[in-house]
Design a protein around this motif. Structure first.
Motif, short mmCIF file in Angstrom:
data_model
loop_
_atom_site.label_atom_id
_atom_site.label_comp_id
_atom_site.label_asym_id
_atom_site.label_seq_id
_atom_site.Cartn_x
_atom_site.Cartn_y
_atom_site.Cartn_z
N SER A 151 0.80 -1.22 0.00
CA SER A 151 0.00 0.00 0.00
C SER A 151 0.84 1.29 0.00
CB SER A 151 -0.91 -0.05 1.23
OG SER A 151 -1.49 1.18 1.46
N LEU B 247 2.25 1.81 -3.42
CA LEU B 247 1.15 2.12 -4.34
C LEU B 247 0.68 3.57 -4.18
CD1 LEU B 247 -1.13 1.27 -6.32
CD2 LEU B 247 -2.44 0.53 -4.33
N LYS B 248 0.38 3.96 -2.95
CA LYS B 248 -0.19 5.29 -2.72
C LYS B 248 0.80 6.42 -3.01
CE LYS B 248 -3.75 3.88 0.57
NZ LYS B 248 -4.96 4.38 -0.13
N LEU C 84 1.36 5.96 -7.29
CA LEU C 84 0.22 6.17 -8.20
C LEU C 84 -0.83 7.13 -7.64
CD1 LEU C 84 -0.40 2.65 -9.78
CD2 LEU C 84 0.84 4.60 -10.73
N GLU D 184 -5.58 7.82 -3.97
CA GLU D 184 -6.91 7.27 -4.28
C GLU D 184 -6.85 5.76 -4.55
OE1 GLU D 184 -5.08 9.28 -6.08
OE2 GLU D 184 -5.34 8.99 -8.24
N TYR D 185 -5.67 5.23 -4.72
CA TYR D 185 -5.53 3.79 -4.97
C TYR D 185 -5.51 3.01 -3.66
CZ TYR D 185 -4.48 4.55 -9.89
OH TYR D 185 -4.55 4.88 -11.22
N SER E 174 -6.61 -2.82 -6.13
CA SER E 174 -5.67 -2.56 -7.23
C SER E 174 -4.75 -3.72 -7.56
CB SER E 174 -4.78 -1.35 -6.91
OG SER E 174 -5.56 -0.22 -6.68
N ARG E 175 -4.49 -4.55 -6.58
CA ARG E 175 -3.46 -5.59 -6.80
C ARG E 175 -3.88 -6.53 -7.95
NH1 ARG E 175 -5.68 -10.16 -5.96
NH2 ARG E 175 -4.08 -10.98 -7.36
N ASN F 241 -3.82 -5.83 -11.02
CA ASN F 241 -4.29 -5.10 -12.21
C ASN F 241 -3.24 -4.12 -12.71
OD1 ASN F 241 -7.02 -6.22 -12.13
ND2 ASN F 241 -7.24 -5.00 -10.26
N VAL G 244 -1.59 -0.95 -14.32
CA VAL G 244 -1.87 0.47 -14.54
C VAL G 244 -0.80 0.96 -15.51
CG1 VAL G 244 -2.02 2.76 -13.48
CG2 VAL G 244 -2.84 0.76 -12.22
N ARG H 280 0.89 3.95 -17.21
CA ARG H 280 1.01 5.40 -17.07
C ARG H 280 2.34 5.91 -17.62
NH1 ARG H 280 -0.14 8.32 -11.34
NH2 ARG H 280 -2.21 7.37 -11.53
N PRO I 23 0.61 -3.34 -9.05
CA PRO I 23 0.55 -3.33 -7.59
C PRO I 23 0.32 -4.75 -7.07
CG PRO I 23 -1.13 -1.88 -8.60
CD PRO I 23 -0.61 -2.80 -9.66
#
Ligand code: URA
Ligand code: SF4
Length: 188
Positions: A123, A126-127, A130, A133-134, A139-140, A142, A144, A146, A153
């Motif tokens: 986490s 991730l936060k 990205l 809000e994730y 999210s894991r 999947n 992303v 960018r 994640p």
């Protein structure tokens, strides 16, 4: 922004940009292939990492190594770093001001390594990378996509020590990474 790893490593020496400087033994800068196509980002050093100056060398790291071995991913082919480079006291999560102070180093590392895939371990990674809000549970697993980098994640390896289901999902996510790497012509 530093143009070389040497300059960046020199710049971080003795860093006192945040309060985590007070409790550290070693700055844990990062390890692995500096030209890696796959980079993994954790949270911050624990006791073993602080003592040895290298990321993911403790219990969580050993578990991650086992997954790597099982999937045929070589630790030498990837680059591994953390959101904060100094150990938070009692292994608490890094606070926002600490992550903010340290993130410039990580951004510089990403620019120098130029990975095509970034695995976000847990986490905190991730936060901070990205956005707040994730959430890791949703999210894991999947991708992303960018700015030309594929982000995956997944759970933090330490979370696997307490939960068998997460272990299975972590494997699944790393398998996805392996698959995507192979599609992109990356050898792991
Ligand atoms: N946990 C992390 O997030 N990073 C490390 O380097 C070790 C444990
Ligand atoms: Fe500097 Fe990062 Fe360590 Fe804080 S955590 S003192 S910003 S290297």
């Amino acid at each position: 922004m530093y143009e070389t790893f040497e300059e960046l490593e020199k710049a971080i020496e003795g860093c006192k940009k945040c309060k985590l400087a007070n409790g550290r033994t070693n700055i844990v800068f990062g390890t692995g292939n500096k030209e890696a196509d796959v980079m993994l980002i954790g949270e911050g050093p624990g006791a073993d990492e602080d003592r040895l100056g290298e990321p993911f060398v403790g219990k969580a790291g050993k578990l991650m190594n086992m997954a790597f071995e099982g999937l045929g991913i070589s630790r030498e082919k990837v680059y591994i770093a953390n959101i904060v480079k100094c150990r938070p006291p009692q292994n608490r999560n890094p606070e926002d001001d600490e992550a903010l102070a340290c993130l410039d180093y990580l951004r510089n590392q990403v620019i120098l390594v130029k990975p095509k895939i970034i695995v976000l371990l847990g986490s905190v990674a991730l936060k901070n990378i990205l956005g707040k809000e994730y959430g890791i549970t949703a999210s894991r697993g999947n991708w992303v996509d960018r700015k030309g980098i594929y982000y995956m994640p997944t759970w933090h390896p330490a979370a696997l020590l307490r939960d068998e289901d997460k272990k299975i999902e972590f494997w699944k996510d790393l398998k996805e990474v392996k698959k995507k790497a192979s599609e992109l012509g990356i050898e792991l």
